[in-house]
Design a protein around this motif. Structure first.
Motif, mmCIF file in Angstrom:
data_model
loop_
_atom_site.group_PDB
_atom_site.id
_atom_site.type_symbol
_atom_site.label_atom_id
_atom_site.label_comp_id
_atom_site.label_asym_id
_atom_site.label_seq_id
_atom_site.Cartn_x
_atom_site.Cartn_y
_atom_site.Cartn_z
ATOM 1 N N THR A 390 0.869 -1.181 0.000
ATOM 2 C CA THR A 390 0.000 0.000 0.000
ATOM 3 C C THR A 390 0.901 1.225 0.000
ATOM 4 O OG1 THR A 390 -1.670 -1.239 1.223
ATOM 5 C CG2 THR A 390 -1.885 1.163 1.256
ATOM 6 N N PHE A 391 0.557 2.201 -0.823
ATOM 7 C CA PHE A 391 1.488 3.313 -1.054
ATOM 8 C C PHE A 391 0.785 4.659 -0.924
ATOM 9 C CE2 PHE A 391 3.022 -0.401 -3.241
ATOM 10 C CZ PHE A 391 4.384 -0.423 -2.953
ATOM 11 N N ARG A 392 1.558 5.646 -0.494
ATOM 12 C CA ARG A 392 1.071 7.024 -0.397
ATOM 13 C C ARG A 392 1.150 7.668 -1.778
ATOM 14 N NH1 ARG A 392 -1.873 10.558 1.447
ATOM 15 N NH2 ARG A 392 -1.287 12.144 2.962
ATOM 16 N N ILE A 393 0.098 8.415 -2.108
ATOM 17 C CA ILE A 393 0.121 9.236 -3.326
ATOM 18 C C ILE A 393 0.157 10.696 -2.879
ATOM 19 C CG2 ILE A 393 -1.095 9.896 -5.439
ATOM 20 C CD1 ILE A 393 -2.560 7.178 -5.310
ATOM 21 N N GLU A 394 1.120 11.433 -3.377
ATOM 22 C CA GLU A 394 1.229 12.865 -3.049
ATOM 23 C C GLU A 394 1.524 13.632 -4.330
ATOM 24 O OE1 GLU A 394 3.028 12.931 1.444
ATOM 25 O OE2 GLU A 394 4.308 12.103 -0.121
ATOM 26 N N GLY A 395 0.729 14.639 -4.575
ATOM 27 C CA GLY A 395 0.929 15.460 -5.761
ATOM 28 C C GLY A 395 0.871 14.669 -7.056
ATOM 29 N N GLY A 396 0.001 13.652 -7.097
ATOM 30 C CA GLY A 396 -0.159 12.888 -8.329
ATOM 31 C C GLY A 396 0.909 11.840 -8.565
ATOM 32 N N ARG A 397 1.755 11.602 -7.533
ATOM 33 C CA ARG A 397 2.833 10.606 -7.679
ATOM 34 C C ARG A 397 2.821 9.635 -6.506
ATOM 35 N NH1 ARG A 397 7.203 13.070 -6.458
ATOM 36 N NH2 ARG A 397 8.548 11.332 -7.057
ATOM 37 N N VAL A 398 3.211 8.403 -6.783
ATOM 38 C CA VAL A 398 3.390 7.437 -5.697
ATOM 39 C C VAL A 398 4.716 7.768 -5.024
ATOM 40 C CG1 VAL A 398 3.718 4.999 -5.133
ATOM 41 C CG2 VAL A 398 2.076 5.666 -6.902
ATOM 42 N N THR A 399 4.649 8.079 -3.705
ATOM 43 C CA THR A 399 5.868 8.563 -3.045
ATOM 44 C C THR A 399 6.529 7.543 -2.131
ATOM 45 O OG1 THR A 399 4.477 9.562 -1.341
ATOM 46 C CG2 THR A 399 5.230 10.999 -3.146
ATOM 47 N N HIS A 400 5.773 6.831 -1.320
ATOM 48 C CA HIS A 400 6.409 5.875 -0.404
ATOM 49 C C HIS A 400 5.392 4.843 0.088
ATOM 50 C CE1 HIS A 400 4.882 9.174 2.225
ATOM 51 N NE2 HIS A 400 4.490 8.165 2.973
ATOM 52 N N PRO A 401 5.904 3.691 0.584
ATOM 53 C CA PRO A 401 4.981 2.677 1.114
ATOM 54 C C PRO A 401 4.458 3.091 2.485
ATOM 55 C CG PRO A 401 7.239 1.944 1.393
ATOM 56 C CD PRO A 401 7.311 3.235 0.633
ATOM 57 N N VAL A 402 3.256 2.641 2.809
ATOM 58 C CA VAL A 402 2.677 2.914 4.128
ATOM 59 C C VAL A 402 2.274 1.597 4.790
ATOM 60 C CG1 VAL A 402 1.860 5.218 3.515
ATOM 61 C CG2 VAL A 402 0.342 3.249 3.199
ATOM 62 N N GLN A 403 2.176 1.658 6.115
ATOM 63 C CA GLN A 403 1.760 0.472 6.863
ATOM 64 C C GLN A 403 0.283 0.170 6.583
ATOM 65 O OE1 GLN A 403 2.958 1.633 10.823
ATOM 66 N NE2 GLN A 403 5.088 1.039 10.452
ATOM 67 N N ASN A 404 -0.064 -1.073 6.787
ATOM 68 C CA ASN A 404 -1.415 -1.509 6.419
ATOM 69 C C ASN A 404 -2.491 -0.904 7.315
ATOM 70 O OD1 ASN A 404 -1.128 -3.449 4.139
ATOM 71 N ND2 ASN A 404 0.333 -4.346 5.582
ATOM 72 N N LEU A 405 -3.648 -0.741 6.747
ATOM 73 C CA LEU A 405 -4.786 -0.095 7.414
ATOM 74 C C LEU A 405 -6.016 -0.988 7.325
ATOM 75 C CD1 LEU A 405 -4.348 3.307 5.592
ATOM 76 C CD2 LEU A 405 -4.083 3.040 8.056
ATOM 77 N N ARG A 406 -6.921 -0.803 8.282
ATOM 78 C CA ARG A 406 -8.236 -1.439 8.203
ATOM 79 C C ARG A 406 -9.262 -0.430 7.716
ATOM 80 N NH1 ARG A 406 -10.964 -5.524 9.650
ATOM 81 N NH2 ARG A 406 -9.252 -6.503 10.805
ATOM 82 N N PHE A 407 -10.087 -0.851 6.760
ATOM 83 C CA PHE A 407 -11.182 0.013 6.336
ATOM 84 C C PHE A 407 -12.494 -0.490 6.909
ATOM 85 C CE2 PHE A 407 -13.744 -2.355 3.304
ATOM 86 C CZ PHE A 407 -12.912 -3.384 2.897
ATOM 87 N N THR A 408 -13.392 0.408 7.176
ATOM 88 C CA THR A 408 -14.779 0.084 7.535
ATOM 89 C C THR A 408 -15.623 1.068 6.747
ATOM 90 O OG1 THR A 408 -14.068 -0.561 9.762
ATOM 91 C CG2 THR A 408 -16.430 -0.194 9.431
ATOM 92 N N GLU A 409 -16.316 0.579 5.745
ATOM 93 C CA GLU A 409 -16.926 1.495 4.784
ATOM 94 C C GLU A 409 -18.192 0.889 4.187
ATOM 95 O OE1 GLU A 409 -17.880 4.214 3.612
ATOM 96 O OE2 GLU A 409 -15.993 5.049 2.894
ATOM 97 N N SER A 410 -19.175 1.735 3.979
ATOM 98 C CA SER A 410 -20.386 1.318 3.263
ATOM 99 C C SER A 410 -20.073 1.295 1.770
ATOM 100 C CB SER A 410 -21.517 2.314 3.527
ATOM 101 O OG SER A 410 -22.448 2.263 2.477
#
Lengths: 454, 487
Positions: A390-410
């Motif tokens: 999973t990666f961070r997107i900043e300013g339209g570019r993939v910048t760095h990997p991020v730690q995993n997250l849990r989603f809870t979403e409709s």
């Protein structure tokens, strides 16, 4: 081997229909040949060559003034075994409820022809080994280990009933799944799975290269707070959401029982205009068995047309009850389950993944969801984890990997926020089974509710 | 065919594989007979009687596994064996070159014996009409209110007979009987869809006979399911925040399964499941000293557990059933392993956790029966000892846990707010989340043996290709402090 010719399979089923003393009889025969190699850090861990049959006898008997039905199944095509199965079904049927008036066995149908992919059926263990060795060779110099699955499956399904219905279909599936992970920290990993009807169409070299590259890029993931993000969901992530919806939202039974978020909303434009979803087992990328559990032709069926719900999928029973067309999406009968989509296809849009990423100022690139499960059916609230890089997107570019997250979403809410649709369809599956054809999606305001340290 | 002739055929299969060139071989001949009956909204919608028979042969050639499987009928099995054995050997031979470290099996004697699940009432001999009438009565009793849109009642009966032989002298015959059942009400009202199930979502499953179905009291419990499902539709949502939680047995069983059972499977620990179900936060070095939970937490694996779904004589490697600690006074003490992983897991001998789904799948490491050992609290005393506003939570609804088995989130069917030492206001959709060791460290009380109950998991999915296994988890209600709930 277990795969039978069309004629042989139909003849076997017909013989049983003719031998049945029941008022009405349906016989179906599934034949499967499957070869797989599972591999992990020490190379192949399971190498299997297997075959099986599933023969089902559905009978309707006249008992106590009514037609009553049941079924029984066995795992061989031995005539004595099949006759014993027929006898079990007859015994069960005598105790069943009367069949609903109007629920008749369907008659003759025209089923589009389908044939097995010979290269897929013939793919050898040595060819599978070569792919594993290629993955190992690409990963090791980068300090990565590999795990995954190479599998080729061929199956045929045949159905004959006493009302004159004869249906036969074939399906081939070839897949290469690869996880590349850091040898010193296995929580850093990237995964890919490619699937096609024809083994020759799998671009294994490309899959290996992209997985290894992503696993390297996933090293040293940074913590990130749980909150709403704009996300680019790659097809494997999209598939986890769509499969959840397939099981809970689009079937006539849950629609009728007020358990679907789409109840009473036929014709309503619920989602953005670009969202077109259909069920299509005939799709050229990945054709499936073209008839349902009662042998009714499975029709290409629109579910969302330009964001508007067009109606649920049906089977013979629910089509009759609700006055709809039988779309041929029912399970084998009798069953407490209702009809369900068989192969969802989310229509592609016009943007490449690169363009989708470039459209995001602050967001996340999610390749895969793990262990996605339904919390609440009316709003289709799902929870699950990110996985496989999973990666961070900043300013339209993939910048760095991020730690995993849990989603809870409709999912209903999330799909109203689709802001971009990728232009490449992929066959993608998820942990609890099933496959869909879908592109990448951009969704705004996607809710993450907790974090991990890996 | 007699048991003796099946034994001989299993041995012949092993000999065929050795003749083909295998250095080790085992064979399992399996017959699975089932009966599945289900009533839904007044109709018998499921009436199925599957019967399945086949053979799976597994070989080792130069440290590489091969497996082949085929269906058969008993009288033709002798004709099928040579081809299946040769295919298993070919699979091992053709893949061996890609194996970087040979498989080495932990020592195990070649056991010979017979095991059968103790059964009081053979469920297949109960008249069909009696079973169906029970389901009709229970299902009808669940539809006590017009808001109940779906009533369901189900029984599932499974008789699995296995003949097993190995090139090390194993010659085993086992007959495992399992039964399951439930009554469920789903209500739809006020924009909510809520479900209550008795004894558990999808059914309570136990090893044994029809006596378990009778003891479930499906008819007696059904009206309460309908009432509670309806009441949940108008109940307030469980609030978000930090609460003391008393977790009921059926949900606690799932908590044990997901956050202790899977992370302590040796194949996950050594990354052999990493491509699919995932790996584990546990590593070999943690065994013996890692704090997995509070001192109140004692978790025991036991493949002899009374009424357990994994209660058997031997596993599919031919290893005797065992009983061993996984967590003792909060400290990680052991893992689940098969013969392939025992040595890596630090054990001289396999723990006997190798199992396959039927004849069609090769064995993998599986969670055994795994229970939270009872403490000494009475549930009423525990409620009285717990502050107002705490939550009594039970009933599985949905579950999710990450690929290393740390971050979990569970939604349950119902919660009751504790008030003056009693379960009070009913709350809808309680959803709690946590991190595995942190969560088990918040456990400060476990109820005593009188509250201990065994819950069966009939559908644990793992492996790629996916296969199903059964196991049980015993638990009594337990209290956890400062648990995070979300909405």
């Amino acid at each position: 081997m277990s795969i039978l010719s069309n004629d042989h399979a139909v003849e076997l089923c017909q013989q049983m229909v003719e031998q049945s003393p029941a008022a009405q009889t349906e016989v179906s025969l599934l034949a499967v040949e499957d070869r797989f190699v599972r591999f992990a850090c020490h190379g192949p861990t399971q190498n299997a060559d297997r075959e099986k049959y599933e023969v089902a006898m559905r009978v309707r008997v006249q008992a106590n003034g009514a037609l009553r039905e049941a079924r029984a199944t066995c795992g061989t095509i031995d005539p004595d075994d099949m006759r014993a199965t027929l006898k079990r079904a007859l015994t069960l049927a005598e105790h069943a409820d009367p069949v609903a008036q109007g629920d008749v066995l369907g008659g003759a149908v025209t089923i589009p022809g389908s044939a097995l992919e010979r290269p897929t059926q013939d793919h050898t263990f040595r060819e599978k080994r070569a792919w594993i060795e290629a993955a190992q060779a690409a990963a090791q110099p980068a300090g990565l280990a590999t795990a995954g699955l190479v599998q080729t499956t061929a199956l045929t399904r045949t159905l004959v009933n006493s009302a004159g219905r004869v249906a036969h279909g074939a399906k081939a599936r070839a897949s290469f799944a690869l996880t590349a992970y850091d040898q010193k920290n296995s929580s850093v990993a990237a995964s890919t799975e490619i699937v096609h009807a024809s083994v020759d169409k799998l671009d294994v070299s490309k899959a290996i290269a992209s997985t290894v590259e992503r696993a390297q890029a996933a090293r040293a993931p940074q913590p990130i707070p749980a909150q709403e993000y704009t996300v680019i969901l790659m097809p494997r992530a999209v598939s986890a959401l769509l499969l959840g919806m397939a099981y809970r939202g689009f079937g006539a039974q849950e629609y009728h029982e007020s358990r679907s978020p789409l109840c009473g909303r036929v014709g309503e434009r619920i989602f953005p205009d670009g969202l077109c979803l259909m069920d299509d087992v005939h799709h050229e990328l990945y054709p499936g068995i073209p008839f349902d559990g009662e042998g009714a032709p499975t029709l290409r069926t629109d579910l969302l047309r330009h964001g508007a719900f067009t109606g649920p999928v049906t089977n013979a029973h629910w089509a009759r009850r609700l006055g709809l067309t039988n779309t041929g999406h029912g399970p084998a009968q009798p069953s407490s389950e209702g009809p369900r989509p068989q192969q969802l296809v989310l229509a592609p849009g016009h943007q490449s993944v690169e363009q989708l990423i470039a459209s995001v100022d602050q967001g996340l690139l999610v390749h895969q969801f793990h262990y996605t499960n339904l919390m609440e059916p009316r709003e289709m609230v799902f929870t699950g984890m990110t996985r496989g890089g999973t990666f961070r997107i900043e300013g339209g570019r993939v910048t760095h990997p991020v730690q995993n997250l849990r989603f809870t979403e409709s999912l209903v809410r999330a799909l109203t926020r689709v802001k971009g649709i990728g232009n490449q369809l992929e066959v993608a599956g998820a942990l609890f089974g099933g496959e869909v054809l879908c592109p990448a999606l951009r969704i705004d305001g996607f809710r993450f509710t907790s974090t991990t340290a890996f | 065919m007699t048991t003796q002739s099946m034994d001989r055929l299993a041995q012949e299969a092993v000999e065929e594989a050795l003749r083909a060139g295998a250095q080790y071989a085992d064979a399992r001949i399996v017959r699975l007979s089932q009966e599945q009956l289900g009533v839904r909204n007044g109709q018998l919608t499921q009436a199925d009687a599957p019967d399945d028979f086949g053979i799976g042969i597994r070989v080792l050639k130069d440290g590489c596994w091969g497996f082949a499987a085929a269906p058969a009928v008993p009288r033709d099995l002798a004709d099928v064996l040579p081809g299946v054995a040769r295919r298993a050997f070919k699979a091992a031979r053709d893949l061996q070159a890609a194996r970087t470290q040979p498989v080495k099996l932990a020592e195990e004697a070649g056991h010979v014996g017979h095991f059968a699940t103790p059964v009081e009432k053979d469920p297949f001999r109960i008249p069909l009409q009696e079973k169906i009438e029970l389901l009709r009565e229970a299902e009808a009793a669940a539809r006590v209110r017009s808001e109940v849109v779906v009533g369901e009642a189900m029984v599932s009966l499974r008789r699995e007979e296995q003949w097993q032989a190995s090139s090390e002298g194993a010659n085993l015959h086992q007959v495992l009987m399992r039964v399951g059942g439930h009554v469920t009400a789903t209500a739809s009202a006020h924009g909510h869809v809520e479900t209550r199930s008795h004894p558990a979502l999808g059914g309570q499953y136990l090893s044994g006979g029809w006596e378990h179905i009778e003891a479930m009291n499906l008819v007696g419990a059904a009206p309460r399911m309908g009432e509670e499902a309806t009441a949940l539709c108008s109940a307030p949502a469980c609030p978000a925040g930090e609460f003391t939680m008393i977790l009921g047995g059926s949900q606690l069983a799932l908590q044990i399964h997901e956050s202790v059972g899977h992370p302590t499977e040796a194949d996950r620990i050594f990354d052999h499941e990493i491509d699919f179900a995932g790996a584990s936060f546990v590593n070999r070095e943690m065994v013996g000293h890692h704090t997995y939970g509070a001192q109140t937490v004692n978790l025991e694996a036991n493949s002899h557990l009374e009424h357990g779904l994994d209660t058997r004589g031997w596993d599919d490697d031919g290893v005797e059933s065992q009983r061993w600690p996984i967590v003792e006074n909060g400290v990680l003490r052991g893992l689940s392993s098969d013969r392939e992983w025992a040595e890596s897991a630090g054990d001289r001998r396999s723990r006997g956790s190798s199992r396959a789904e039927g004849w069609y799948n090769p064995p993998i490491v599986r969670i055994p029966n795994l229970s939270l050992l009872p403490g000494d609290w009475d549930l009423q005393e525990l409620l009285r000892d717990t502050e107002d506003g705490a939550l009594l939570v039970d009933g599985i609804r949905t579950w999710s846990i990450d690929q290393r088995r740390l971050n979990f989130q569970f939604t349950c069917q119902a919660a009751w707010e504790v008030k003056d030492g009693q379960p009070g206001r009913l709350l809808r959709q309680p959803t709690y989340q946590g991190n595995t060791p942190d969560f088990w460290n918040r456990c400060d009380a476990v109820c005593g043996p009188a509250h201990f109950q065994v819950f069966g998991v009939p559908n644990c999915g793992k492996g790629n290709p996916y296969q199903i296994a059964e196991m049980s988890h015993g638990a009594a209600p337990a209290r956890f402090r400062k648990v995070t709930f979300i909405q």
